[in-house]
Write a protein that holds these residues in place. Structure first.
Motif, PDB file in Angstrom:
ATOM      1  N   VAL A 167       0.831  -1.093   0.109  1.00  0.00           N
ATOM      2  CA  VAL A 167       0.028  -0.035   0.003  1.00  0.00           C
ATOM      3  C   VAL A 167       0.838   1.224  -0.215  1.00  0.00           C
ATOM      4  O   VAL A 167       1.937   1.351   0.643  1.00  0.00           O
ATOM      5  CB  VAL A 167      -1.058  -0.036   1.297  1.00  0.00           C
ATOM      6  N   LEU A 168       0.295   2.370  -0.850  1.00  0.00           N
ATOM      7  CA  LEU A 168       1.304   3.658  -0.856  1.00  0.00           C
ATOM      8  C   LEU A 168       0.321   4.442  -0.028  1.00  0.00           C
ATOM      9  O   LEU A 168      -1.028   4.695  -0.388  1.00  0.00           O
ATOM     10  CB  LEU A 168       1.409   4.119  -2.173  1.00  0.00           C
ATOM     11  N   ILE A 169       0.834   5.272   0.961  1.00  0.00           N
ATOM     12  CA  ILE A 169       0.079   6.075   1.797  1.00  0.00           C
ATOM     13  C   ILE A 169       0.375   7.324   1.584  1.00  0.00           C
ATOM     14  O   ILE A 169       1.700   7.661   2.084  1.00  0.00           O
ATOM     15  CB  ILE A 169      -0.059   5.671   3.308  1.00  0.00           C
ATOM     16  N   HIS A 170      -0.175   8.324   1.084  1.00  0.00           N
ATOM     17  CA  HIS A 170       0.226   9.707   0.828  1.00  0.00           C
ATOM     18  C   HIS A 170       0.115  10.386   2.040  1.00  0.00           C
ATOM     19  O   HIS A 170      -0.704  10.055   2.716  1.00  0.00           O
ATOM     20  CB  HIS A 170      -0.401  10.387  -0.133  1.00  0.00           C
ATOM     21  N   GLY A 171       0.787  11.349   2.529  1.00  0.00           N
ATOM     22  CA  GLY A 171       0.853  12.218   3.672  1.00  0.00           C
ATOM     23  C   GLY A 171       0.728  11.288   4.701  1.00  0.00           C
ATOM     24  O   GLY A 171      -0.205  11.532   5.759  1.00  0.00           O
ATOM     25  N   GLY A 172       1.667  10.391   5.087  1.00  0.00           N
ATOM     26  CA  GLY A 172       1.764   9.343   6.195  1.00  0.00           C
ATOM     27  C   GLY A 172       2.040   9.979   7.499  1.00  0.00           C
ATOM     28  O   GLY A 172       1.684   9.160   8.513  1.00  0.00           O
ATOM     29  N   SER A 173       2.301  11.369   7.593  1.00  0.00           N
ATOM     30  CA  SER A 173       2.488  11.591   8.918  1.00  0.00           C
ATOM     31  C   SER A 173       1.391  12.445   9.245  1.00  0.00           C
ATOM     32  O   SER A 173       1.354  13.134  10.489  1.00  0.00           O
ATOM     33  CB  SER A 173       3.788  12.682   8.814  1.00  0.00           C
ATOM     34  N   GLY A 177      -3.174   9.575   7.805  1.00  0.00           N
ATOM     35  CA  GLY A 177      -2.055   8.858   7.153  1.00  0.00           C
ATOM     36  C   GLY A 177      -1.363   8.313   8.171  1.00  0.00           C
ATOM     37  O   GLY A 177      -1.070   7.073   8.117  1.00  0.00           O
ATOM     38  N   SER A 178      -1.187   8.975   9.314  1.00  0.00           N
ATOM     39  CA  SER A 178      -0.416   8.194  10.535  1.00  0.00           C
ATOM     40  C   SER A 178      -1.242   7.134  11.118  1.00  0.00           C
ATOM     41  O   SER A 178      -0.448   5.952  11.587  1.00  0.00           O
ATOM     42  CB  SER A 178      -0.061   9.276  11.784  1.00  0.00           C
ATOM     43  N   PHE A 179      -2.655   7.087  10.940  1.00  0.00           N
ATOM     44  CA  PHE A 179      -3.417   5.766  11.400  1.00  0.00           C
ATOM     45  C   PHE A 179      -3.253   4.809  10.332  1.00  0.00           C
ATOM     46  O   PHE A 179      -2.999   3.540  10.688  1.00  0.00           O
ATOM     47  CB  PHE A 179      -4.700   6.216  11.872  1.00  0.00           C
ATOM     48  N   ALA A 180      -3.298   5.128   9.144  1.00  0.00           N
ATOM     49  CA  ALA A 180      -3.394   4.338   7.877  1.00  0.00           C
ATOM     50  C   ALA A 180      -1.955   3.424   7.935  1.00  0.00           C
ATOM     51  O   ALA A 180      -2.157   2.387   7.590  1.00  0.00           O
ATOM     52  CB  ALA A 180      -3.591   5.106   6.584  1.00  0.00           C
ATOM     53  N   VAL A 181      -0.843   4.068   8.027  1.00  0.00           N
ATOM     54  CA  VAL A 181       0.238   3.378   8.455  1.00  0.00           C
ATOM     55  C   VAL A 181       0.290   2.288   9.242  1.00  0.00           C
ATOM     56  O   VAL A 181       0.727   1.132   9.002  1.00  0.00           O
ATOM     57  CB  VAL A 181       1.620   4.253   8.598  1.00  0.00           C
ATOM     58  N   GLN A 182      -0.234   2.486  10.465  1.00  0.00           N
ATOM     59  CA  GLN A 182      -0.150   1.719  11.590  1.00  0.00           C
ATOM     60  C   GLN A 182      -1.195   0.394  11.264  1.00  0.00           C
ATOM     61  O   GLN A 182      -0.875  -0.506  11.751  1.00  0.00           O
ATOM     62  CB  GLN A 182      -0.345   2.542  12.754  1.00  0.00           C
TER      63      GLN A 182
END
Length: 332
Positions: A167-173, A177-182
């Motif tokens: 998965v590519l998550i733009h705006g990961g911070s 985005g920060s929840f999506a990464v985790q």
């Protein structure tokens, strides 16, 4: 995302009919954040399927300035006065006659569809709320509901992300985005995430397998054949994402509409996402927080009287994690 803005308004009726006063942040007219007033307002009264919550903290979201601006007021039939605030964390003060899952004194959090959280008391529908994670403060809990549910619904409900996928998550911070990464890492996916130079360390802390500094590197030079793209940015970022998704993959976007011609060209799917309240899904997120697999990122807290400053910061769309308004001290 436009749908979320339409839902994110508090009608005048939600102020309730009781005379007990409380401190709240109220907009009596639409406009810039400066229209917000810190003043006395009537305490709301819970309906039979609602909880009255003594609010300890409430999140601030990039959607809040749009709500306050009234940009979608005519389209969605919104009303003044309004109290913003959708990520409510606090203690149950009173329950409606038909509430069965919660009792007075419970520590809860939830996504209040019609807002009202920037106040000493707010109402949550029973199906909007979950028990607060035992491992978080109320301030951390207030960073969770809207952003984490949006990420969950995008990745899990819509994209059906599974272990081994990329998965590519733009705006990961950012907030979502920060929840999506985790969430993606907890799902067993390989995560590529973008952020500015200053937030590369945060991407790694969150668990991203590949961290891209979008100010120095084009993401399409690194990300190839991904299964899922989560896009909270839109514009050029969305346009450049279509070619990197493998055939049969999906793009979910929070702020735009996918271009059907581009989806057809690459044989992929696409959908616009707006997060919605869901107490059951929030309870699943709670389990991941208590298991140490998701940690809310709070970059700044503000007192209720400084809601204007909080909203101005949200307007920049460059917040690391989440902003939270602290309304009362943490219970002992």
């Amino acid at each position: 995302m436009r749908h979320i803005f339409g839902l994110l308004f508090l009608s005048a009726a939600a102020f309730g009919q009781t005379n007990a006063p409380m401190k709240a942040v109220v907009a009596h007219e639409y406009g810039a954040p400066e229209v917000l007033k810190y003043e006395d307002a009537p305490r709301p009264e819970p309906k039979e399927t609602e909880l009255l919550v003594r609010v300890i903290a409430c999140g601030v979201n990039p959607a809040d300035p749009l709500v306050i601006s009234g940009r979608f007021a005519k389209e969605f039939g919104t009303h003044l006065p309004l109290i913003p605030g959708y990520d409510v964390a606090g203690v149950v003060e009173k329950i409606g006659a038909k509430v069965t899952k919660f009792k007075k004194g419970d520590a809860v959090y939830g996504y209040a569809l019609f807002g009202g959280g920037w106040a000493e008391y707010a109402v949550l529908a029973e199906n909007e709320a979950a028990l607060k994670p035992k491992t978080t403060t109320f301030i951390e809990a207030a960073a969770v509901p809207l952003a984490a549910l949006t990420a969950w619904q995008s990745l899990i409900d819509i994209a059906k992300l599974s272990a081994g996928q990329t998965v590519l998550i733009h705006g990961g911070s950012g907030g979502v985005g920060s929840f999506a990464v985790q969430i993606a890492k907890a799902r067993g996916a390989r995560v590529i995430a973008t952020a500015s130079t200053a937030n590369q360390d945060l991407l790694k802390q969150l668990g991203a397998d590949v961290a891209i500094d979008y100010t120095k590197t084009k993401f399409e030079d690194v990300a190839k054949d991904v299964d899922v793209v989560l896009d909270p940015v839109g514009r050029d970022t969305l346009a450049r994402s279509y070619p990197i998704v493998k055939k049969g993959g999906i793009i979910t976007t929070l702020v735009s509409r996918p271009d059907q011609a581009q989806l057809d060209k690459y044989g992929i799917r696409g959908t616009s996402i707006s997060g919605k309240p869901d107490g059951n899904e929030l309870a699943e997120i709670t389990k991941l927080i208590e298991a140490g697999k998701i940690k809310p990122i709070v970059s700044q807290t503000f007192p209720l009287a400084d809601a204007v400053k909080a909203t101005q910061q949200a307007e920049t769309h460059h917040t690391r994690g989440k902003l939270v308004i602290k309304i009362a001290d943490e219970p002992k």
